[in-house]
Design a protein around this motif. Structure first.
Motif, PDB file in Angstrom:
ATOM      1  N   UNK A  85       5.336   8.440   1.930  1.00  0.00           N
ATOM      2  CA  UNK A  85       5.216   8.341   0.471  1.00  0.00           C
ATOM      3  C   UNK A  85       5.536   9.690  -0.175  1.00  0.00           C
ATOM      4  N   UNK A  86       5.050  10.768   0.448  1.00  0.00           N
ATOM      5  CA  UNK A  86       5.297  12.118  -0.095  1.00  0.00           C
ATOM      6  C   UNK A  86       6.794  12.407  -0.096  1.00  0.00           C
ATOM      7  N   UNK A  87       7.443  12.101   1.028  1.00  0.00           N
ATOM      8  CA  UNK A  87       8.882  12.366   1.153  1.00  0.00           C
ATOM      9  C   UNK A  87       9.671  11.478   0.180  1.00  0.00           C
ATOM     10  N   UNK A 103       0.797  -1.226   0.000  1.00  0.00           N
ATOM     11  CA  UNK A 103       0.000   0.000   0.000  1.00  0.00           C
ATOM     12  C   UNK A 103       0.829   1.275   0.000  1.00  0.00           C
ATOM     13  N   UNK A 104       2.039   1.190   0.547  1.00  0.00           N
ATOM     14  CA  UNK A 104       2.926   2.359   0.549  1.00  0.00           C
ATOM     15  C   UNK A 104       3.429   2.619  -0.874  1.00  0.00           C
ATOM     16  N   UNK A 161       1.726   6.512   9.134  1.00  0.00           N
ATOM     17  CA  UNK A 161       2.980   7.149   8.719  1.00  0.00           C
ATOM     18  C   UNK A 161       3.296   6.971   7.229  1.00  0.00           C
ATOM     19  N   UNK A 162       2.831   5.853   6.639  1.00  0.00           N
ATOM     20  CA  UNK A 162       3.117   5.577   5.224  1.00  0.00           C
ATOM     21  C   UNK A 162       2.647   6.709   4.308  1.00  0.00           C
TER      22      UNK A 162
END
Ligand SMILES: *Cc1c(COP(=O)(O)O)cnc(C)c1O
Length: 371
Positions: free
Chosen positions: A92-94, A60-61, A87-88
């Motif tokens: 994911x954005x980072x 999913x991440x 947190x994922x």
């Protein structure tokens, strides 16, 4: 006796036998990557999600990262996301090189707050936004989120890791999302025999971009149109999910039955149990109750004594994590309600085929706490 927070071993009769047979046949033929199981799974998932396209991937991440990359999100871009999520979503954005900014939580539906989001959108001018459908339902303002983003030309990615099977206004919640994702982590509503995920969309170009990125950016076997990575879903995982899908509705209705029981009994015991907003048909992923932060340790102590599992989903805001500091652009919303909600939330046991006697044990523990 005790009640686990979650028990995912209550398989329907015959399921494990057909899985063993499937493993035997696929192993004998060394069918481990791609093939019919994956193709069939993608068709089955698209049918359930009511979307034109479905691309299976490793987890999913990755699904979030593939979706963000397919939207062209990268270095120098800001992405808005909820301060209350797993947190994922932040990660994911980072991981795609972008900069996250978080938005506070609505105290009623416990999802990202629409008014705070609207203000943040004006201040930040993000390249994209992520909404997360938490706990097995979603925001009471979901249409407003979708319409506002559409009118501003900001792609809205929907993290649907927890909402497989959820209906919004009578249709799959994924159906009218621009781009959405899910996870098949074993504890999710449709769980795999390991990790898995998928991306859903009705946009053909986005679907092909996601597919290409998930397979090394391939345009042919030794031709690469972009730099992606290996995020394919294993054949064995796809086979396990295909075998489980026919039981999904039964599992969801069993989960919902337990939810209904919680709604029926908990208020009479003076416990604040959160209901999904009116347009949602929940999948029973999570039970959510709120306790005063000073009271929560007391009920948790009693649950522990009685061997009753519980969760705190989630114990802290994204913006309060040590790991967020080097990356976060800002946190939007004036009150930081997320912090208080994280100190209040308590999740009681909920999983498919929970017994009435198990629910009774949970209620008995709550009664003892109230004494
Ligand atoms: C589980 C989850 C994910 C990550 O999924 P994985 O398959 O574990 O990588 C992302 N977002 C949310 C909201 C989740 O609950």
């Amino acid at each position: 006796m005790g009640v686990p927070f979650i028990d995912i071993k209550r398989f329907e009769s015959g399921l494990l036998e057909s899985w063993e047979e499937k493993v035997r046949v696929l192993s004998k033929n060394a069918s481990f990557i791609g093939g019919e199981e994956v193709t069939n799974l993608e068709a089955n998932l698209a049918a359930k999600a009511e979307t034109k396209y479905s691309v299976a991937c490793a987890n999913g991440t990755d699904a979030l990262q593939l979706a963000l990359r397919a939207l062209g999100v990268g270095k120098g871009d800001i992405v808005l996301l909820p301060d209350s999520t797993f947190w994922a979503t932040f990660e994911a954005v980072v991981n795609v090189g972008a900069t996250p900014a978080t938005v506070d939580t609505n105290p009623e539906d416990l999802q990202m707050d629409f008014e705070d989001f609207k203000k943040a959108l004006e201040k930040v001018k993000p390249k994209a936004a992520i909404i997360v459908h938490l706990y097995g339902w979603g925001s009471s303002r979901l249409d407003d989120f979708r319409n506002l983003c559409k009118s501003k030309g900001i792609p809205l990615l929907e993290d649907g890791a927890q909402c497989f099977g959820v209906k919004y206004k009578g249709e799959s919640i994924y159906k009218n999302a621009f781009l959405s994702t899910t996870s098949f982590y074993p504890a999710k509503v449709l769980g795999g025999a390991g990790d898995g995920g998928a991306v859903f969309t009705n946009d053909e170009a986005l679907a092909s971009k996601v597919r290409m990125l998930s397979n090394h950016g391939r345009t042919s076997h030794y031709g690469y149109g972009d730099v992606g990575w290996n995020s394919r879903l294993d054949t064995l995982q796809a086979a396990f999910l295909n075998l489980n899908l026919p039981f999904l509705d039964e599992r969801i209705s069993s989960r919902r039955k337990a939810c209904q029981k919680y709604y029926e009994v908990l208020p009479s015991l003076g416990v604040n149990v959160i209901h999904p907003p009116k347009d949602f048909f929940e999948n029973g992923y999570c039970n959510v109750t709120l306790f005063d932060p000073s009271e929560r340790p007391k009920i948790q102590e009693i649950l522990k004594q009685k061997g009753i599992g519980f969760g705190n989903i989630y114990p802290g805001a994204m913006s309060d994590q040590e790991g967020a500091k080097p990356y976060i652009q800002g946190r939007y919303g004036e009150e930081h309600r997320t912090g208080r909600i994280c100190s209040s939330v308590l999740n009681l046991p909920l999983f498919p085929y929970m017994k009435d006697s198990e629910l009774e044990e949970v209620f008995a523990a709550v009664r003892e706490y109230k004494k």
